[in-house]
Design a protein around this motif. Sequence first.
Motif, short mmCIF file in Angstrom:
data_model
loop_
_atom_site.label_atom_id
_atom_site.label_comp_id
_atom_site.label_asym_id
_atom_site.label_seq_id
_atom_site.Cartn_x
_atom_site.Cartn_y
_atom_site.Cartn_z
N UNK A 155 10.53 13.88 36.25
CA UNK A 155 8.94 13.64 36.51
C UNK A 155 8.50 12.49 37.28
N UNK A 156 9.39 11.61 37.70
CA UNK A 156 9.16 10.32 38.27
C UNK A 156 8.80 10.74 39.78
N UNK A 157 7.89 9.67 40.40
CA UNK A 157 7.58 10.16 41.67
C UNK A 157 8.42 9.25 42.77
N UNK A 158 9.55 8.90 42.44
CA UNK A 158 10.63 8.22 43.26
C UNK A 158 12.00 8.99 42.94
N UNK A 159 12.92 8.53 43.89
CA UNK A 159 14.20 8.95 43.58
C UNK A 159 14.88 8.09 42.55
N UNK A 160 15.97 8.73 41.95
CA UNK A 160 16.54 7.75 40.84
C UNK A 160 18.08 7.75 41.15
N UNK A 161 18.80 6.89 40.92
CA UNK A 161 20.19 6.76 41.00
C UNK A 161 20.55 6.63 39.53
N UNK A 162 21.38 7.40 38.94
CA UNK A 162 21.64 7.41 37.58
C UNK A 162 23.45 6.87 37.48
N UNK A 163 23.45 5.82 37.04
CA UNK A 163 24.85 5.48 36.92
C UNK A 163 25.51 6.09 35.63
N UNK A 164 26.59 7.19 35.80
CA UNK A 164 26.99 7.79 34.77
C UNK A 164 28.42 6.97 34.13
N UNK A 165 28.19 6.55 32.89
CA UNK A 165 29.33 6.26 32.03
C UNK A 165 30.02 7.47 31.77
N UNK A 166 31.40 7.24 31.46
CA UNK A 166 32.29 8.42 31.28
C UNK A 166 31.80 9.13 30.17
N UNK A 167 31.32 8.38 29.03
CA UNK A 167 30.77 8.98 27.79
C UNK A 167 29.64 10.03 27.84
N UNK A 168 29.18 9.96 29.03
CA UNK A 168 27.65 10.63 29.24
C UNK A 168 28.06 11.75 30.13
N UNK A 169 28.95 11.90 30.78
CA UNK A 169 29.20 12.98 31.77
C UNK A 169 29.20 14.55 31.20
N UNK A 170 29.92 14.49 29.79
CA UNK A 170 29.68 15.82 29.42
C UNK A 170 28.43 16.28 28.78
N UNK A 171 27.54 15.39 28.55
CA UNK A 171 26.06 15.55 28.26
C UNK A 171 25.36 16.16 29.40
N UNK A 172 25.82 15.22 30.78
CA UNK A 172 25.05 15.43 31.93
C UNK A 172 25.41 16.99 32.70
N UNK A 173 26.64 17.63 32.31
CA UNK A 173 27.01 18.78 32.83
C UNK A 173 26.17 19.99 32.17
N UNK A 174 25.63 19.62 31.00
CA UNK A 174 24.74 20.66 30.11
C UNK A 174 23.45 20.49 30.52
N UNK A 175 22.89 19.39 31.12
CA UNK A 175 21.40 19.30 31.44
C UNK A 175 21.02 19.93 32.84
N UNK A 176 19.65 20.31 32.99
CA UNK A 176 19.34 20.70 34.39
C UNK A 176 18.41 19.71 34.74
N UNK A 177 18.48 19.23 35.97
CA UNK A 177 17.97 18.18 36.56
C UNK A 177 17.85 18.49 38.04
N UNK A 178 16.79 17.92 38.66
CA UNK A 178 16.51 18.23 40.03
C UNK A 178 17.37 17.09 40.98
#
Length: 144
Positions: free
Chosen positions: A75-98
Amino acid sequence: MLDSITIAKKSFFAGDIIQDLVLDLKSNGVLNRPIRYLSDSFHYYEENDYVIASMHRKENIRSRCVEPLFEVLNEMDCKVLFLAHPTVLDILSKLEYDDTKITVAKYIPYYDMLACINQCKYLITDSGAFQREAYYLSKRCLIR
């Protein structure tokens, strides 16, 4: 037993070597360079026009804080750089995001990561190291 005079002759005040490194790199212009190792979409980011986000602490992952964080990032009005730690990658693979708005970086070399921090608007993180580096680079940091 060690001789205290010998120790004194071989000891010196070092201070905070991370602070020394960050400030030296900033003063020499190293942190103003283009960022490598990121997706092509990141190259369209303007300086001070993106936010860095990260989350890796076990207590935040277990309490499912990543999902609501990504809802906010979408929902933010700017771009985002998400620095993904290996422990988060599995969670991110299941999320929908722009993915035109949020660039997920799995790895960024240290100097490039400092350059990202130096050029961002602010950070959202639970990382103690990022908080410290943001402080040295005079960047605001929202802490979880």
